[in-house]
Scaffold this motif. Structure first.
Motif, PDB file in Angstrom:
ATOM      1  N   GLY A 138     -16.922 -34.228 -35.172  1.00 20.40           N
ATOM      2  CA  GLY A 138     -16.072 -33.165 -34.217  1.00 20.40           C
ATOM      3  C   GLY A 138     -16.686 -33.266 -32.973  1.00 20.40           C
ATOM      4  N   ARG A 167      -5.928 -24.715 -25.225  1.00 23.11           N
ATOM      5  CA  ARG A 167      -6.441 -23.423 -25.594  1.00 23.11           C
ATOM      6  C   ARG A 167      -5.858 -22.350 -24.517  1.00 23.11           C
ATOM      7  NH1 ARG A 167     -11.184 -21.461 -24.904  1.00 23.11           N
ATOM      8  NH2 ARG A 167     -12.189 -23.271 -23.709  1.00 23.11           N
ATOM      9  N   THR A 223     -12.020 -21.353 -32.645  1.00 22.92           N
ATOM     10  CA  THR A 223     -10.977 -22.164 -32.355  1.00 22.92           C
ATOM     11  C   THR A 223     -10.198 -22.519 -33.113  1.00 22.92           C
ATOM     12  OG1 THR A 223     -12.027 -22.543 -30.162  1.00 22.92           O
ATOM     13  CG2 THR A 223     -10.172 -23.862 -30.682  1.00 22.92           C
ATOM     14  N   ARG A 224     -10.925 -23.277 -34.170  1.00 30.03           N
ATOM     15  CA  ARG A 224      -9.874 -23.913 -35.353  1.00 30.03           C
ATOM     16  C   ARG A 224      -9.145 -22.945 -36.107  1.00 30.03           C
ATOM     17  NH1 ARG A 224     -13.072 -28.062 -38.014  1.00 30.03           N
ATOM     18  NH2 ARG A 224     -12.125 -29.545 -36.622  1.00 30.03           N
ATOM     19  N   VAL A 230      -6.448 -27.600 -33.933  1.00 28.21           N
ATOM     20  CA  VAL A 230      -6.967 -27.443 -35.364  1.00 28.21           C
ATOM     21  C   VAL A 230      -7.964 -28.801 -35.669  1.00 28.21           C
ATOM     22  CG1 VAL A 230      -6.215 -27.587 -37.953  1.00 28.21           C
ATOM     23  CG2 VAL A 230      -5.198 -25.889 -36.407  1.00 28.21           C
ATOM     24  N   ARG A 262      -8.971 -30.980 -33.328  1.00 28.50           N
ATOM     25  CA  ARG A 262     -10.068 -31.238 -32.265  1.00 28.50           C
ATOM     26  C   ARG A 262     -10.289 -29.870 -31.601  1.00 28.50           C
ATOM     27  NH1 ARG A 262     -10.267 -37.059 -30.171  1.00 28.50           N
ATOM     28  NH2 ARG A 262     -11.697 -35.882 -28.895  1.00 28.50           N
ATOM     29  N   PRO A 263     -10.982 -28.868 -32.317  1.00 30.54           N
ATOM     30  CA  PRO A 263     -11.153 -27.821 -31.754  1.00 30.54           C
ATOM     31  C   PRO A 263     -12.271 -27.521 -30.627  1.00 30.54           C
ATOM     32  CG  PRO A 263     -12.322 -27.885 -33.902  1.00 30.54           C
ATOM     33  CD  PRO A 263     -11.443 -29.081 -33.638  1.00 30.54           C
TER      34      PRO A 263
END
Length: 190
Positions: free
Chosen positions: A12, A26, A86-87, A150, A152-153
């Protein structure tokens, strides 16, 4: 798809401009949720009226959904803007956008003309079907932004970078999980 394989292979961690792109997505998506929920939270009866206008849910659950939806939108928006969870927040966001797209398509196909209630208001509105294509395009774009987050959080200026950074931080990586350039570590170019 190479970027996806690289991201998954690196656990990630992201490099280059991708984290800044994620930050932009975001902030935009979170900002939309904050505005949408914030406008409805003060007048929950309008949100209930908007949910009812879709004629999809049983009347017994309409008031509950109408009252909880603005709060959920504000929470998801705040989490995305802050970069916290975030995800998970992006997954909830994507689910909401799927539901909204289905709702708009449903009323359009059934010939029902309503204000979507996305930013307050809602209910019957003559000529509203002319706005459906734009509403669907907006929701589809925000759905894609949510799905991106989702997958690439990791992004810049996110609380996730502080909350989920390991206690024994890798000295070869910065707070965003990127590798430091070789010259920073050794004092000479690689």
């Amino acid at each position: 798809m190479e970027w996806l394989r690289t991201t998954l292979r690196n656990g990630g961690r992201t490099n280059g401009w991708w984290p800044w792109f994620g930050t932009l997505l975001r902030l935009v998506t979170g900002g939309v949720w904050l505005v949408a929920g914030g406008l409805k939270i003060a007048e929950p009866w309008e949100s209930v009226r908007a949910v009812r206008a879709y004629e999809i849910l049983p009347e017994s659950v309409v008031p509950t959904v109408g009252h909880l939806l603005p709060t959920l939108e504000v929470v998801v928006g705040a989490c995305l803007v802050l970069g916290a969870l975030t995800r998970l927040s992006a997954a909830v966001s994507a689910g909401l956008f799927v539901a909204f797209v289905i709702g708009i398509v449903s009323v359009w196909v059934r010939g029902i003309e309503i204000d979507c209630g996305c930013f307050g208001g809602g209910g019957a509105k003559e000529g509203a079907s002319s706005a459906y294509p734009l509403e669907l395009a907006r929701d589809a774009a925000l759905l894609l932004a949510s799905l991106w987050l989702v997958v690439r959080p990791r992004s810049r200026l996110a609380l996730d970078n502080l909350i989920f950074s390991p206690a024994g931080r890798d000295p070869e990586r910065n707070d965003d999980g990127e590798e430091h350039p070789q010259e920073e570590l050794t004092g000479r170019p690689s």
